[in-house]
Every structure is written in structure tokens, then in C-alpha cells.
Design an enzyme around this catalytic site. Structure first.
Site, PDB file in Angstrom:
ATOM      1  N   HIS A 212      -3.660  -5.101   0.229  1.00 25.71           N
ATOM      2  CA  HIS A 212      -3.163  -5.459   1.566  1.00 25.71           C
ATOM      3  C   HIS A 212      -3.179  -6.974   1.783  1.00 25.71           C
ATOM      4  O   HIS A 212      -4.082  -7.503   2.431  1.00 25.71           O
ATOM      5  CB  HIS A 212      -4.016  -4.791   2.652  1.00 25.71           C
TER       6      HIS A 212
ATOM      7  N   GLU B 272      -1.522  -8.667   3.826  1.00 26.13           N
ATOM      8  CA  GLU B 272      -1.340  -9.041   5.246  1.00 26.13           C
ATOM      9  C   GLU B 272      -2.662  -9.232   5.968  1.00 26.13           C
ATOM     10  O   GLU B 272      -2.711  -9.824   7.040  1.00 26.13           O
ATOM     11  CB  GLU B 272      -0.448  -8.000   5.960  1.00 26.13           C
TER      12      GLU B 272
ATOM     13  N   CYS C 106       0.829  -1.209   0.000  1.00 26.99           N
ATOM     14  CA  CYS C 106       0.000   0.000   0.000  1.00 26.99           C
ATOM     15  C   CYS C 106       0.874   1.273   0.000  1.00 26.99           C
ATOM     16  O   CYS C 106       1.420   1.633  -1.026  1.00 26.99           O
ATOM     17  CB  CYS C 106      -0.995  -0.033   1.156  1.00 26.99           C
TER      18      CYS C 106
END
Ligand code: MN
Length: 242
Positions: A217, A219, A112
Site C-alpha cells: 500500500h 498510498e 492491493c
């Protein structure tokens, strides 16, 4: 099997008493651990007197985490009222570490803001507010009430990219939590995917062991096998550095 040491960049925020604190969402730490890495949190304050150089050689990989906006003065970007939480110390350390990791062929992974940072570090520019500056047909800024792993748009991957080799797909559904995006992209970086509206969603540095950055994202999606593969490829490349 050895555990590569991954330096993760951080930002600043305030706790509930208004006191300053170093800020990193634990998803970055947990995704790194799950993929087999040892996370080391790098406070932006290490930028002073280049103190980060004292630890840099012990890091096998660098994770450029998400966060607030890069100072638009760094890339001649358009001012916009939505630009928030400018953090010059963070910008400085992340740009310096990224350039060093590029020079040293040390694996790095941008997420990001980390994706935008890679572009800016090599001379690129950003849309400072996509909605007003780019003819986006997609809402890239998901409502904060939604879960962070909500899939909101697809990306089409460039077949001949390191990213596509890792993910082993041409199309991927991703989450989207950004109001800025990559605008001018330096020739040193390869564009590796686009959203359906044409916005660039990932970049990589060719001829680098692992120099990949994504606008989404991963994660928040570590149960997704593709996102797992992405983190694992980063950690595996870092292990080879040891
Ligand atoms: Mn997006």
C-alpha cells in the site's frame, strides 16, 4: 504544467446507521493530489449499461484501489470462510475498465486488491487465504492495531522491470495488508517482485506506458521517497496521455 485526471475505483460499505454508501479511503485521493493528479471517484454503479464509458475518455489514468475480496467464482478460487464483502458490481466495473485500459494503452496503477484484480482480469487466479494455501513464512496480514505504514517485509525487485527503473533499488521494505495473493499468473503479465517467502508482490504489463500493480500500500507511505516516485511516475505517464 497540466493536471491529469485520474479515475479511482471504489467499493461499498455502510455508515454508522447501517445505510449503504460508496467507500474510498481518502489516502488514495490525497496521494493522487500530492503527485499532481486530479482524482475523480468512480462509483461501481457506473457499471450498469456501461455508463462508465461516458467518462472514460476524459480520464488520463486509472487507479485501482484496495478493498475487499474479489468473488472467487470469477477465477475458480477455493472457497474460504475468511472471504469477505463480495461486491459483484465492483468486480465487474474494475475488470471492464482494466481490460479497456490495457487495450487503449491508458496508464493504470493497481494497489492491493487492484493488483489481484489485474491478475484476475487477465485470467490469473488467487490464493483465497494465503495462510492456509501457501507455505508463507511471513505474516502478510498485519494486525489492524498496527499503523498502516508499518514496514513488515522486504520485496526483491526484478532488475529489468519498469517498476525497478522507477524505484531505482533492488530491495524495498513494504507494508502488507492482504490475506489473499496472486497464485497462477497469466503469461501476459511480468512478475516484478517477490517477498522473501516467494509470494509475488508486484506485476506489470510490458509494452504498456504504465501498467503496474503492487500488493503493498504505497498510498499510506507518501512520505517515503520511493513510494512518492511510484505515484509520480504514474501521474507523469497519465499526463503524457492527455
Ligand atoms: Mn505482503
Amino acid at each position: 504544467m497540466s493536471f491529469p485526471v485520474i479515475g479511482i475505483t471504489t467499493g461499498h460499505s455502510q455508515n454508522k446507521y447501517g445505510l449503504p454508501q460508496i467507500h474510498l479511503l481518502d489516502t488514495y485521493v490525497n496521494a493522487t493530489l500530492k503527485a499532481g493528479g486530479i482524482p475523480i471517484i468512480l462509483p461501481p454503479e457506473l457499471h450498469r449499461e456501461e455508463k462508465w464509458m461516458e467518462i472514460y475518455n476524459q480520464l488520463d489514468g486509472i487507479l485501482l484501489s484496495g478493498g475487499a475480496d474479489i468473488n472467487p467464482q470469477r477465477f475458480g478460487g477455493e472457497a474460504h470462510p475468511s472471504i469477505h464483502d463480495i461486491d459483484d458490481t465492483r468486480d465487474s466495473i474494475e475488470i471492464a475498465i482494466t481490460r479497456k485500459a490495457i487495450d487503449d494503452s491508458k496508464p493504470f496503477f493497481g494497489i492491493c486488491r487492484g493488483f489481484q484484480l489485474l491478475n484476475v482480469a487477465l485470467g490469473g487466479t488467487l490464493y483465497t487465504h494465503i495462510r492456509d494455501q501457501f507455505s508463507a513464512k511471513i505474516e502478510h496480514e498485519t494486525s489492524p492495531q498496527e499503523p498502516r505504514n508499518k514496514l513488515v517485509h522486504t520485496v526483491r525487485l526484478e532488475k529489468n522491470s519498469h517498476l525497478a527503473q522507477i524505484l531505482e533499488v533492488e530491495m524495498l521494505s513494504v507494508n502488507s495488508w492482504h490475506h489473499q495473493g496472486a497464485k497462477d499468473i497469466p503469461s501476459a503479465l511480468k512478475i516484478t517482485s517477490h517477498a522473501p517467502d516467494g509470494l509475488v508482490e508486484s506485476l506489470e504489463l510490458p509494452e504498456h506506458p504504465f501498467g503496474i500493480a503492487v500488493q503493498w500500500h504505497p498510498e499510506w507511505m507518501t512520505k517515503d521517497p520511493h513510494m512518492q516516485a511510484l505515484f509520480r511516475a504514474f501521474i507523469d505517464a497519465s499526463r503524457k496521455q492527455k
